[in-house]
Design an enzyme around this catalytic site. Sequence first.
Site, PDB file in Angstrom:
ATOM      1  N   HIS A   3      41.637  43.518  30.249  1.00 17.70           N
ATOM      2  CA  HIS A   3      42.689  43.987  31.155  1.00 17.70           C
ATOM      3  C   HIS A   3      43.822  42.978  31.118  1.00 17.70           C
ATOM      4  CE1 HIS A   3      44.804  45.692  34.456  1.00 17.70           C
ATOM      5  NE2 HIS A   3      44.712  44.578  35.144  1.00 17.70           N
TER       6      HIS A   3
ATOM      7  N   HIS B 178      51.824  46.661  37.509  1.00 18.91           N
ATOM      8  CA  HIS B 178      51.277  46.607  38.873  1.00 18.91           C
ATOM      9  C   HIS B 178      51.295  45.219  39.486  1.00 18.91           C
ATOM     10  CE1 HIS B 178      47.718  46.157  36.225  1.00 18.91           C
ATOM     11  NE2 HIS B 178      47.266  45.372  37.159  1.00 18.91           N
TER      12      HIS B 178
ATOM     13  N   ASP C  46      47.280  42.052  32.115  1.00 23.15           N
ATOM     14  CA  ASP C  46      48.437  42.250  32.985  1.00 23.15           C
ATOM     15  C   ASP C  46      49.726  41.939  32.240  1.00 23.15           C
ATOM     16  OD1 ASP C  46      47.360  42.835  35.702  1.00 23.15           O
ATOM     17  OD2 ASP C  46      46.306  40.957  35.343  1.00 23.15           O
TER      18      ASP C  46
ATOM     19  N   ASP D 140      43.287  48.755  37.770  1.00 20.36           N
ATOM     20  CA  ASP D 140      43.613  47.619  38.624  1.00 20.36           C
ATOM     21  C   ASP D 140      44.619  47.928  39.727  1.00 20.36           C
ATOM     22  OD1 ASP D 140      43.351  44.964  39.453  1.00 20.36           O
ATOM     23  OD2 ASP D 140      44.952  44.247  38.161  1.00 20.36           O
TER      24      ASP D 140
END
Lengths: 982, 982
Positions: A46, A411, A48, A170
């Site tokens: 994941h 996000h 970001d 997320d």
Amino acid sequence: MINVLKLFVYFLSCTFLPYSKGTKCGEACHRTDPDKINIHLVPHTHDDVGWLKTVDQYYYGSNKGHAPFGVQYILDSVVSELQKNTIRRFVYVESAYFWRWWEELDENDKEMVKNLINEGRLEFLHGGWCMSDEATPHYTAMIDQMTLGLKFLNSTFGECGRPSVSWQIDPFGHSSEVAIEFAEMGFDALFLGRIDHEDHKARKNDKNMEVVWRPDPTLGEAGDLFVSVLYNLYTAPAGFCFDTYCSDEPIMDNKKFHGYNIDEKIKKFEDQMEQYGAAYKAKNILVTMGSDFTYSVAASWFKNIDKLIKYTNSRSKTLNLLYSTPSCYVKAVNSLNLTWSTKEDDDFFPYGSDEHSYWTGYFTSRPTLKYMVYKANNILQATKQLATVIGNKFEDEEFEFKRALAIAQHHDGVSGTEKQHVADDYAVYLEEGINAGKKIFIETYKTLYGVDYPDDQHFGNLRNISQFNITEDNQNFVITLYNPLSRIISTPIKFPVQQSFHYKIYHCNGTTVEYDLIPISANVLKLPGRHSNATHDIIFIAKDLPPLGITNYYIQVTTENLSNAALTAVSNNNSIITLSNGNITLEFNKTDGLLQSVTKNGKTWPFYQNFYIYNAAKGYNYNADTRASGAYIFRPIEIDPKPVSLTANITQYHGINVFEVHQTFSEWLSQIVRIYKDSVDIEFEWLIDSIPITDWTGIELVTRYTTDVNSNSTFYTDSNGRRWMKRIRNKRKYWNLTITEPVASNYYPLTTSICLRDNTKQVTVITDRPEGGTSMHDGELELMLHRRLLYDDDKGVVEPLDETAFGKGLSVRGTHIVQINELTTSDVEHRLKAVESAYHPVPVFAKTLFHLNEWITNYNRTFSLLLKELPPNIHILTLERWQKNQLLLRLEHIFQANENRDYAHPVDINIKEIFKFFGIYKIQELTLAANLEKEKLKRLKWNFERQNNTSISSKLINGTITLLPMQIKTFLLFIEEKDAQN
Amino acid sequence: MINVLKLFVYFLSCTFLPYSKGTKCGEACHRTDPDKINIHLVPHTHDDVGWLKTVDQYYYGSNKGHAPFGVQYILDSVVSELQKNTIRRFVYVESAYFWRWWEELDENDKEMVKNLINEGRLEFLHGGWCMSDEATPHYTAMIDQMTLGLKFLNSTFGECGRPSVSWQIDPFGHSSEVAIEFAEMGFDALFLGRIDHEDHKARKNDKNMEVVWRPDPTLGEAGDLFVSVLYNLYTAPAGFCFDTYCSDEPIMDNKKFHGYNIDEKIKKFEDQMEQYGAAYKAKNILVTMGSDFTYSVAASWFKNIDKLIKYTNSRSKTLNLLYSTPSCYVKAVNSLNLTWSTKEDDDFFPYGSDEHSYWTGYFTSRPTLKYMVYKANNILQATKQLATVIGNKFEDEEFEFKRALAIAQHHDGVSGTEKQHVADDYAVYLEEGINAGKKIFIETYKTLYGVDYPDDQHFGNLRNISQFNITEDNQNFVITLYNPLSRIISTPIKFPVQQSFHYKIYHCNGTTVEYDLIPISANVLKLPGRHSNATHDIIFIAKDLPPLGITNYYIQVTTENLSNAALTAVSNNNSIITLSNGNITLEFNKTDGLLQSVTKNGKTWPFYQNFYIYNAAKGYNYNADTRASGAYIFRPIEIDPKPVSLTANITQYHGINVFEVHQTFSEWLSQIVRIYKDSVDIEFEWLIDSIPITDWTGIELVTRYTTDVNSNSTFYTDSNGRRWMKRIRNKRKYWNLTITEPVASNYYPLTTSICLRDNTKQVTVITDRPEGGTSMHDGELELMLHRRLLYDDDKGVVEPLDETAFGKGLSVRGTHIVQINELTTSDVEHRLKAVESAYHPVPVFAKTLFHLNEWITNYNRTFSLLLKELPPNIHILTLERWQKNQLLLRLEHIFQANENRDYAHPVDINIKEIFKFFGIYKIQELTLAANLEKEKLKRLKWNFERQNNTSISSKLINGTITLLPMQIKTFLLFIEEKDAQN
């Protein structure tokens, strides 16, 4: 004998012979075992797109003080390890990184990666430029960022690069709009990681972790989406995080070495799978093997997963482990033909991760960044439209600008939940993007007006604090105005000037334009960091801007002694101060300086507005009770916020087109309440200078609009700028809410709008950026404007959200447009204003050496990209160059079904009759993200409760398409370009 | 034009065309540029074979709390990255890890790795099982561990797997013995990382960072070694550690992304290279690109080094960067034909990393581990010899035992500088190794004596604290004794028994054997953790053990009322207590209980011994001044240590063969001073129970032997058990020592021996394990025995060296053999005793159901592997099975040149006349580590000061070889195995 043979076959198939080289991506799923619980192990990382580090720092692996990871190395490592064993699988999500990485690969490696993708060993999920937030991005930006990512994948990898599953594992809550978009993009399923802790518990109990979500039944099956909520966020089961940065023990299986632990490991895994299994209906479990920035050392995952599969499958009687991907999992689950519950008219907001941790602070966190993102998106939409005029000369700049907007949708981007230096980097990227966009503006104007058109154009980004050297310091300057709306519009233009001059404003056709000259408020003048000699703002109304059209104005300082257009304070001795444009009248109580009523159409409604402070919870987050308010979490220590001041000093200004009351609530808080001559909207332009900190308590500032609307605990917030979501105070649809945080748990995200209704009227607030909002009392709307916090909320960012500039708390200025309308007109007013707010006309300013007459001689022209304006309910959501001789067009019906008698009905549009500059010889309808022809889309079918598989979408006939309310349709236009000078 | 062309050619050759696939390993060096400074970038990882984690934890990547690394993944990652770009190079050192990794590779990967090695892209350096310590390992163990590693490489990878360069870049000081061994192993050069800070500074100034080291000129050119001291330990230049666990910034070169830093990076690199360059003679600089356990994410190194090379070479006028290896570097330097300084008669001890950090504590740290390693090595040498008798049936066990010893030689192994749990793991491995060895003992005895020979044999590892259930609890038991020395020897055998029984001891030929029964000291009896009912030790002399030979004894409890053999305390009223065997007499002062003189051959020498305490420096290592004494560092807070006690309580025992004085200095400190009937050696068997801690000060315990030797500041310590190194108090040979730590800087490592000399006599102490020692005053020898420390010394281990057991400080028991001799005999006594100490006869014990008569009937046999004993100056250093029908033999001349008239001369040995069990049909001389035929060895030639390139080594003629003093010769024996029952 049969069983034994079967087992033998499975053993072989899963452990040793699962896959043969050359398999096409779509056929690469390892077989499941119908007699066992199939454990789909999904290796993933994941990544970001900015958070503790900037996107580039994450990509490169720099700035390790904040995080050690480098995505370039993750991808390097993963593909190396995929090469080593064909049974392995990996999924990748964020195209912002994959693109960066791809940029730097050599041809051999590109070929190798393409093979992995074509063989289904490396699979893309989601595929957006980033995994966007769902509360704060505008839908236009979300669609754009998905389109950007998917276009990269599509054009680079073809069909095997097209993700079939979305992955929002997320983001801190999930919106209907996002779900609908994903459905319309053709995804077969959406995976979620974070849903409210009570929701999660209830769904586990009900085996409703997987449902069909149908946020808008009026869309028919096109809007249905299979949703799967992950069991354990998106991390590996306890003890099985094999990352180099995890502390779990690897699987140690060589008896010659110390540490042999197979028995213990298998037992621990089986125990957890039993718990997982109890929450899901199908005998398939998706187990995420990864987490944030995992797979720096991909071998540490793959070698251990290899062993986990090998030893578990050879020992377990109930489990069948396999390398898998979400798409393989979804196919396996879909093939079982189960019937699923339905989730309707509901979203996944707000998100409480525990009873005191409601992630509702980030709806407002970093309001200046949110504003910048919103404004940049406005400019980008205009830029893309303009760029269609100039060929591909500036495609790099356009791409740069798109990328800047796309990463900001992350996000931990526009959400405001990144570290300060990362927020700064988004801002730099946005500024670079805006500057790149400016080049396109200039080029377009030179193309249309001629090469001598001024090329030192400026947006005047600091006009919102009345600072702009072009307008302050020049004797002659021009404004070129682009209207990205597909209808004709008039709009006020405002810019700062020095009082020592007199000005004249000319439309390019030579007519003079009236303007107002308003003193700049004292609270603006003393803003730290403001460098300006301006004392006044000029405001004039730019009238009748053509749709997707260009016009220009010439401004000159004159020595003529004009009758001073500046407004003077009106003093009167009444107890009431009245602001009126003839259509709407605002009354302020002279004693306390606050608004007290609004009169319109002969009716007077009580209307009160003031600013309030919530004191933020402090704490070090040792447990839920000691949770602090932070970048993510909103946790006020009281239910009732305190007013900043019970009174405001006020001054009023009456002009030709604009009528203002200036309120000063404190040294650091002021507001202009404004109405324009031909409008019934009320603007509340608030200015929050440095929020003072006393006794080290964080402050969350809200504005409240208090009315007599009989709202019955109900209010509405928009879903990413589109559909209204009904919210009921202290209530959730799926479960009985336990009230542990009475304020924070009632906060919802609003991207542009919030409203209250009763049987007769609606009060709507339209914002200029996303904010958090609620209605804590009937008739009252509350919007959070700014937050200054001194404690971190322990969600990873490890910084208190204490934005500062020039040694003080960060100043924020913004505007709410408040509409008070009869129910019958409220939706029209709201929809048109909301889309206008997002697609606001964009002026650029340039000084000029041309004299007025020269200017008018040379540049007395307006342009429109359209043959005529579109009906007001139809909006050109997207117009952009796709590739040579191809344009991407998205048409949107901006009304929601049933909300308005005149506009909320299907509309027919003939696409061939829209554009002036392009001859269209072919039109192809695409899925929403433009990565597949609509007619080639084949989504999986699901059985679910209250199913109604109508396909209500119309097809294109001779260039004409029918748009239903809230529908967006995406087209590829094959064009012959006409002469731009037409 | 020529220059431009030349530059162009180099540019191409170094950056783009350096290498073509299929190159043979030896030709894989990238070209250097004679007109530039050639920067040899050497990617490497320094993988400690145990330190903060155990070797397996490091291998697997488990126990991440102590360190996150996993060597398996490092190697996975490195080979993946090597695959991606043929210009890349990597070097690997530690075979313990490479073997582990190789164990788990599949065939494809093995093939791929072999290709990398064959093409010279992956190169082995050093190749030992570990990078051994140089102060504390015995030379036998060092040779063995090198042999083990190099054999693995040789047999797996062939000639391209043979390292040509050695790499001791982390050990804390460097010994002559190691240098000589490396020369004799055929290495072309040795690289060092840590030399004394003053030495380093001086060598940089003198451009003497590279010299030819000639530790023993009597060996001729075979003992010369080119030595290169690295500039920056073994780490990358500041700012260029590209590891995932480093915080340096990567090279960021894509202008589309934020963070572009090429200019700044190149500048920083060039600046440092200027400094490096000033320290070396050749226009070549070796730059280590790596550090401890680097390359977990190999891409993060290689991609950045790729960029560093690309951008520097395209910009710099002075530098030519290239991927290189130490062997390529050495070739480049050698080809320049420069003349080097010579380092003679000197080593690199002790190592001070700064003025208050002398790494002289570790010479003694963890004395019990050091003892265990020493004893296990003794057993291993015996085991290997015995294993030649039984074929390859137990080769796994033999390998296991070798591996256990090999890892323990690591520079954070036997050195005592590892974490406690790691020390424990070495001990477990050693115990497993010893147990594996026991199987070979048993199998050999069954092979020789017959299948009924007892198979429940035990070494009795706790006999040193008089605990052993076999001898305590059984009525009948047998001792089988193996003598690994190549000469006939007699030796005392000691085991604990219960006083309640009477014992009879029989040689297997049926003769009874006299013994002594001595009460176990009170300080032993109360040792924590001792579980024993024994009250006495039996000591008997096992006489005339055959060389490489076996004999056995039968012990039975008897009801006969024997005249009690137990000794009784002798009391007398003199002021002197005298201990004498007729040959040597020790006098103890009855008042203070301390030794005061030794009389031998009619001469009486004053001789005083006592124990002293140094209080250890405390501190948190903020700077050099606050350095604490720790596992590495010795830093006493006073120059003069304090006596533990000024008096000792004493008891004396006179027996048949043994004469003892038992001294008790305190509750926790006691000693037995012992002489045997037929010996002139004095044994000091000290027992240190839990060192008491008061006022939280660490304690370092030393023993001092004070004599009247007129030593003139000079003393001698052995180099890894072999050559004497001359040490002069407060002096260094190469530079003027600044006295900052007057005690610690005078400490030197002794592996087995330390001595003082004057014109007539020598006092020698032979230890049973490595210890630190010095002579702080003329006539005095000081040896450090034990250390209990409460602060860490900040050298990475992050644990104070506070060994505990059973809730108290760890107890240690050990023995010093002290010899006082005329100069003419001292070397004979010392050499023979030292080799006997390392190759001590090994008894195993087993209970038996055989009656005495049955035993004697069945097992009255002794065996010898030799036809006859060898001359005392020749030692069979190694005898082990190499592979089917091949044995490895090492013969060693144990005397140093000129030290003794009778023994220190060349000796001829006919190898074919040594062995009884094997017919030798072919003999091949090998290099010392047995990985190359001696005659195939071609070392690089160097020009150096005082050069004398004589080759003085003899060749094998008809099975006869001449051994010069201190020479070791290694042979592969091709054998026809004879009947073992012969």
